[in-house]
Design a protein around this motif. Sequence first.
Motif: not given
Length: 422
Positions: A196-202, A230-237, A240-250
């Motif tokens: 994300f910090e390198a500019g890539y879409s999560p 496990p499915e739980l791991r995908i859900k957690e990621v 986690y990504i949602a908490t950042f609310r990434p915006t802008g051009i990625l």
Amino acid sequence: MRIITFLILLFFTFFINSCTTSNSNKPFFTLIPEEKEIELGKLYTPFSIDEFEGLYPEEKIQNYVNNVGLKIAKIAERKVPYKFYVVNSGIINAFALPGGPVVITRGLLLQLDNESQLAGVLAHELGHINARHHVKFLEKQLALSMLLQIGSLLVPQDLTGEILLQLGQVSASLLTLKFSRDQEREADKYGFLYAFEAGYSPQGMIEVFEKFKKMEKKRPPEWLSTHPLPELRIKEVKEYIATFRPTGILIKDTQKFQEIRKLILQTKESYDYVENGKKAYKDGRKEEAKNLFERALKLYPKNTVALIYLAKLEMEEGNLNKAKEYSECSLKYDPNFFTANIISGIINFKLKNYESALKFFEKGKSLIPFNGVSYYYAGRTYEEKGNFNLALKNYEKALELGPKNEPWYRDCYYRYDKLRRF
């Protein structure tokens, strides 16, 4: 009393020299300081590449993947010598080694659709390195006495056979290392942050995970055997990504990625012939195997795996000069391919080109010093040259290192015993 005092001093020496800082900026104690971790990574890189059939022989693709990886690595807290390698194997896998190296297979690259997915894979592996997960594993595997001796890994061939043997036993474990659920969560979080910090879409990382989950139902990729998902791991990621609310051009994708993917796809048919050829060779259908490898080579002349198998087949048939051509061609594209160096050495040995043979076996020792095969064939060469003292030394080290189940091991013991009695 002296022993106790020595151990206490040793402990505090390691503590002072080995405290480092993790991504969470909390100091932690480790018996393996960073410089030794880096040397271990360098030591295991040629073995890891060889296990996955050598480097993919396209400099343009190697440079591209390395550049994407280094772009992400700039964000990482640990400033170690990162290096990213693409290997020939069609297995769907990627893994990191201690202190900087990251390996991704041709098979996994073929599964990716865009650059953000590649960034997600590489960033995740960088997460394992930055959390020093390999070091925690190595500290459990390596004896304290050995940790004291691994400071001079720049010249690993000078280490004792016992130390090299232990290093060799650990090498295979690193390639099949299964991280804990907590370690995977940690690598996921660091991986997301780095990409994300390198500019890539999560979304790239999520898309890769979802691809692997679909494959799991049919033919699970090798990556899942060491990175449980496990499915739980995908859900957690996702949470986690949602908490950042990434915006802008990625960055979702680039033209460069699609150019690289097209180049890899162009060689796929050649490697498919190799896979069929390997099965035929294993089953003893050597003529069929030879035909398949030759077809692979016509489609892609740089196919080093096909070249090495053809060298072996020609050598087995006694066509040594033809075998030599194939092996030398393979080394032209990948000079540090351990298997190619050993086969080239054996061919030259059979041709009585003893000086050339020794150069290949010495190169083998420098690449993977904990595999006894280089020492065994060096011993054979010295024996033919009449240098029995050097032959004996090489046989002795070959017997220390093994592996004992290799076809050459019994002959090595016989020759060693004969020279020792001489």
